[in-house]
Design a protein around this motif. Structure first.
Motif, PDB file in Angstrom:
ATOM      1  N   ILE A 355       0.846  -1.203   0.000  1.00  0.00           N
ATOM      2  CA  ILE A 355       0.000   0.000   0.000  1.00  0.00           C
ATOM      3  C   ILE A 355       0.878   1.248   0.000  1.00  0.00           C
ATOM      4  N   GLY A 356       2.008   1.164   0.702  1.00  0.00           N
ATOM      5  CA  GLY A 356       2.922   2.308   0.789  1.00  0.00           C
ATOM      6  C   GLY A 356       3.558   2.700  -0.530  1.00  0.00           C
ATOM      7  N   THR A 357       3.477   1.853  -1.540  1.00  0.00           N
ATOM      8  CA  THR A 357       4.009   2.240  -2.861  1.00  0.00           C
ATOM      9  C   THR A 357       3.091   3.232  -3.563  1.00  0.00           C
ATOM     10  N   GLU A 358       1.858   3.358  -3.098  1.00  0.00           N
ATOM     11  CA  GLU A 358       0.903   4.273  -3.735  1.00  0.00           C
ATOM     12  C   GLU A 358       0.330   5.295  -2.764  1.00  0.00           C
ATOM     13  N   ALA A 359       0.686   5.184  -1.509  1.00  0.00           N
ATOM     14  CA  ALA A 359       0.134   6.088  -0.498  1.00  0.00           C
ATOM     15  C   ALA A 359       1.202   6.405   0.540  1.00  0.00           C
ATOM     16  N   GLU A 360       1.066   7.546   1.146  1.00  0.00           N
ATOM     17  CA  GLU A 360       2.013   7.996   2.171  1.00  0.00           C
ATOM     18  C   GLU A 360       1.495   7.629   3.556  1.00  0.00           C
ATOM     19  N   ARG A 361       2.348   7.025   4.367  1.00  0.00           N
ATOM     20  CA  ARG A 361       1.947   6.737   5.735  1.00  0.00           C
ATOM     21  C   ARG A 361       2.011   8.027   6.544  1.00  0.00           C
ATOM     22  N   MET A 385      -1.910   2.060  11.549  1.00  0.00           N
ATOM     23  CA  MET A 385      -1.177   2.724  10.463  1.00  0.00           C
ATOM     24  C   MET A 385      -2.163   3.354   9.492  1.00  0.00           C
ATOM     25  N   LEU A 386      -2.076   4.681   9.393  1.00  0.00           N
ATOM     26  CA  LEU A 386      -2.973   5.446   8.522  1.00  0.00           C
ATOM     27  C   LEU A 386      -2.191   5.949   7.318  1.00  0.00           C
ATOM     28  N   PHE A 387      -2.725   5.664   6.123  1.00  0.00           N
ATOM     29  CA  PHE A 387      -2.095   6.105   4.880  1.00  0.00           C
ATOM     30  C   PHE A 387      -2.974   7.148   4.197  1.00  0.00           C
ATOM     31  N   HIS A 388      -2.345   7.965   3.363  1.00  0.00           N
ATOM     32  CA  HIS A 388      -3.076   8.924   2.524  1.00  0.00           C
ATOM     33  C   HIS A 388      -2.684   8.700   1.075  1.00  0.00           C
ATOM     34  N   CYS A 389      -3.691   8.403   0.245  1.00  0.00           N
ATOM     35  CA  CYS A 389      -3.470   8.208  -1.191  1.00  0.00           C
ATOM     36  C   CYS A 389      -3.926   9.476  -1.911  1.00  0.00           C
ATOM     37  N   GLY A 390      -2.971  10.216  -2.431  1.00  0.00           N
ATOM     38  CA  GLY A 390      -3.292  11.490  -3.070  1.00  0.00           C
ATOM     39  C   GLY A 390      -3.911  11.361  -4.447  1.00  0.00           C
ATOM     40  N   ASN A 391      -3.707  10.236  -5.107  1.00  0.00           N
ATOM     41  CA  ASN A 391      -4.251  10.043  -6.451  1.00  0.00           C
ATOM     42  C   ASN A 391      -4.913   8.663  -6.534  1.00  0.00           C
ATOM     43  N   ASP A 393      -7.321   7.571  -8.261  1.00  0.00           N
ATOM     44  CA  ASP A 393      -7.696   7.114  -9.600  1.00  0.00           C
ATOM     45  C   ASP A 393      -6.555   6.349 -10.265  1.00  0.00           C
ATOM     46  N   ALA A 394      -5.340   6.791 -10.035  1.00  0.00           N
ATOM     47  CA  ALA A 394      -4.179   6.139 -10.649  1.00  0.00           C
ATOM     48  C   ALA A 394      -3.729   4.924  -9.846  1.00  0.00           C
ATOM     49  N   ALA A 395      -4.166   4.815  -8.606  1.00  0.00           N
ATOM     50  CA  ALA A 395      -3.728   3.719  -7.738  1.00  0.00           C
ATOM     51  C   ALA A 395      -4.384   2.402  -8.137  1.00  0.00           C
ATOM     52  N   ASP A 400      -6.809  -3.156  -4.149  1.00  0.00           N
ATOM     53  CA  ASP A 400      -6.867  -4.618  -4.229  1.00  0.00           C
ATOM     54  C   ASP A 400      -6.034  -5.323  -3.169  1.00  0.00           C
ATOM     55  N   THR A 401      -5.430  -4.568  -2.254  1.00  0.00           N
ATOM     56  CA  THR A 401      -4.573  -5.167  -1.227  1.00  0.00           C
ATOM     57  C   THR A 401      -5.182  -4.954   0.151  1.00  0.00           C
ATOM     58  N   GLU A 402      -5.501  -6.047   0.824  1.00  0.00           N
ATOM     59  CA  GLU A 402      -6.036  -5.951   2.176  1.00  0.00           C
ATOM     60  C   GLU A 402      -4.965  -6.326   3.185  1.00  0.00           C
TER      61      GLU A 402
END
Length: 678
Positions: A355-361, A385-391, A393-395, A400-402
């Motif tokens: 998840i961290g490859t597409e979102a910032e922790r 652990m809270l992540f923020h995905c800025g985009n 649509d592109a993710a 698809d990862t739980e």
């Protein structure tokens, strides 16, 4: 402390683990806890014991007998739940988590017990839907019925709810009259073993109704037949492997799956900071991230908020997460315990890295966090652990990862259509929630997202005090979901019971349908009542018992008096010219409720007797208007009987009103409560 020896219960006896047993660890300390598994289990003997001993014993009971059995089991488990609490701490669960797992499981069993008594007959055949008329004169009819499968249900359960996960499958299975072989996840099977032992020791269950496999199933699934059911909870990968086995496919063996789910929660566009809905949204997300250390199939994995509110959501969540005490689950101050094992901890970290490859922790450093009263390095502890995905649509991997732990990702949406599209990117989930006070927002989400989610949970200031929460499956409602969630439907009241029954269409005469369904069908033989049926007790009454009354003439004075007395002066009863302009009436007609009142006067026995109360009417239809000068007569037939408690039961009477030309005027079902004794 000596290691636990976690046994299986197979073909009527307890079987200890063998030399190949798997070691289980204490989630809090990481120390060895016990051994489970026996590769030498005689799985064919288990299947035979269930099919030949458990199945016939259960099928000999009526639905009500089985419901009473469930109620007794639930009550017995309730008396021993402290022992289950004490043992469950080793899974990493807190006392609050135990309430969900243990009390929730017991509560689920109570609900199915209640539904079995209220919604199913005191019989062996469940009538599914109404009678279908298949011929012109109604001498040839059809009816769908459901009857118990003559096989066994194999329950393969997940590690996160060792009690609830078993009981939510077991309750509908036993109510259906099918024996179960329970295979809990090995990591927490010691809690399930105790629950099974408590139930078996109670003596409530017939022999063969419940067996337990602590460890692997061996080749059991390859020995199943078309009468058996596999009910699975776990990963999509394992579900695919099991359900695609050639033997399962070749024999069309029922396979019910509840698996991976990227559940989402949407903050409505109206729910801005400062509103009750915004605070509710943050509270729900925090609870779903931390309850059971995020190890819930219904936990919120994707947090979908308006772009303008993303920063506020992150800030509010961090404020709550910062105050969440992680540590020994036995400690009163602890709000989040450990994951179930260090193996699971490693898996969550691997998925979080993806998840961290597409979102910032933005919160939660797994290498630097406080654990109170326990060792972070030895126990299976992780911070939320809270992540923020800025985009979003592109993710791809965010959708698809739980990471099956305390991990969730915030993402922003442009408008409601965009929010719906993001929620649906999960390609099937168990639940999506929407926090909004705007009914139109709720309607749009229901239409746009309903096809992708097994349950839609709406909440706001009006329902928040009584709502059960985003992550709480209820036995009354379907638990399951399309696509990635497995395509199954567990729970759902009687719907859940039907997974373990065969739906069959029966066709025949009214007498045949009446005999099979234990419910009188119009056109079937009538039995003359030896005395007025209202003078006969519940048990004395027989299905089909009938009385026919003398006719009563309806006069214009009756119609006008009824109108004056009730205030119902609708024009069809009072204005002949206006009534004739109506396509339904020949002129002034009698009130429908006047006819019902006169019908009661014709068939009621007024003296004190077994009839205790009239509790309502069902299926009321008026077929033909009655004018002044017409007559009506009544046929009253015992249609169905259902015991309700130790003193009385419900009698359903079929009532028909006919005119002097023997034309049907009205019909309905009358419900009364009748005493068992005079």
């Amino acid at each position: 402390m000596s290691l636990l020896e976690i046994n299986s219960f197979a073909a009527g006896r307890w079987v200890a683990p063998d030399a190949n047993a798997r070691m289980i660890e204490n989630a809090v300390t990481g120390a060895p806890l016990g051994r489970a598994g026996n590769d030498a289990l005689d799985v064919q003997a288990m299947l035979d014991y269930a099919r030949k001993t458990g199945g016939p014993a259960l099928r000999a009971l009526t639905f009500h007998d089985r419901a009473r059995m469930l109620k007794a089991l639930a009550a017995h488990l309730g008396k021993h739940k402290q022992a289950l609490y004490d043992l469950s701490f080793a899974t990493g669960a807190t006392q609050a988590d135990h309430m969900i797992d243990i009390d929730g499981g017991i509560g689920t069993m109570f609900v199915f017990a209640s539904k079995g008594r209220r919604e199913m007959p005191d019989a062996h055949v469940y009538l599914d839907g109404e009678v279908e008329q298949l011929s012109r004169s109604a001498t040839f009819l059809g009816q769908h019925i459901a009857i118990s499968l003559q096989g066994v249900a194999v329950h393969i359960n997940a590690f996160n709810f060792p009690v609830w996960g078993m009981l939510e499958k077991l309750a509908p299975t036993l109510l259906a009259g099918v024996p179960a072989i329970v295979k809990p996840a090995t990591a927490t099977c010691y809690v399930t073993e105790l629950a099974v032992k408590i139930m078996l020791d109670s003596g409530i269950l017939p022999a063969g109704a419940l067996q337990l496999v602590s460890g692997g199933l061996g080749d059991m699934l390859d020995r199943l037949t078309c009468q058996d059911v596999v009910s699975f909870t776990g990963s999509a990968q394992t579900a695919f492997k099991l359900r695609s086995a050639p033997h399962i496919l070749r024999n069309s063996i029922r396979f019910v799956a509840e698996q991976d789910s990227l559940n989402a929660s949407i903050l409505g566009p109206d729910a801005t900071p400062g509103t009750p809905e915004f605070e509710l949204f943050v509270k729900e997300v925090h609870r779903e991230m931390t309850t059971k250390a995020g190890q819930k199939c219904t936990a919120i994995r994707r947090i979908i908020a308006p772009k303008a509110q993303v920063d506020a959501v992150i800030e509010a969540l961090i404020a709550r997460l910062t105050k969440t005490v992680i540590g020994d689950p036995r400690a009163d101050a602890t709000r989040m315990g450990a994951l179930v094992s260090n193996s699971q901890k490693r898996d969550v970290l691997e998925k979080a890295a993806i998840i961290g490859t597409e979102a910032e922790r933005v919160f939660g450093d797994p290498d630097n966090f406080d654990v109170h009263g326990a060792s972070a390095s030895k126990g299976a502890f992780l911070p939320p652990m809270l992540f923020h995905c800025g985009n979003p649509d592109a993710a791809e991997r965010v959708h698809d990862t739980e990471a099956f732990g305390p991990v969730s990702t915030v993402m922003g949406y442009r408008d409601l259509d965009h929010a719906i599209a993001l929620a649906n990117r999960g390609e099937g989930s168990l639940v999506a929630s929407v926090i909004t006070h705007d009914p139109e927002v709720a309607r749009e989400v229901a239409l746009g997202a309903g096809a992708f989610h097994g349950r839609l949970y709406f909440n706001n200031r009006d329902s928040m005090k009584e709502s059960t929460g985003h992550g709480s499956p209820l036995p009354h409602m379907v638990h399951g979901g399309p696509g990635r969630a497995g395509g199954g439907e567990e729970l759902g009241g009687v719907r859940g019971v039907m997974h373990y029954m065969q739906r069959t269409a029966i066709q025949g005469s009214p007498d045949i349908l009446t005999a099979i369904g234990s419910k009188w069908v119009p056109g079937a033989a009538e039995k003359p009542a030896p005395s007025h049926p209202f003078t006969r007790t519940f048990h004395e009454l027989e299905i089909g018992e009938t009385i026919r009354t003398e006719p009563r003439k309806i006069t214009l004075a009756d119609i006008e008096q009824f109108a004056a007395f009730t205030g119902d002066t609708f024009y069809a009863h009072m204005d002949d010219a206006a009534a004739k302009r109506n396509p339904f009436f020949p002129g002034r007609v009698a009130h429908g409720y006047l006819l019902l009142s006169f019908a009661a006067g014709l068939f009621v026995e007024p003296n004190e007797g077994p009839v205790l109360a009239n509790t309502g009417l069902d299926n009321l239809r008026f077929m033909k208007p009655v004018e002044a000068g017409d007559s009506i007569k009544v046929r009253l037939t015992v249609k169905h009987k259902t015991p309700r408690n130790e003193e009385y039961g419900e009698v359903r009477w079929h009532v028909t009103l006919t005119s002097q030309q023997d034309e049907l005027v009205a019909e309905y079902d009358l419900l009364t409560m009748n005493a068992y004794a005079s």
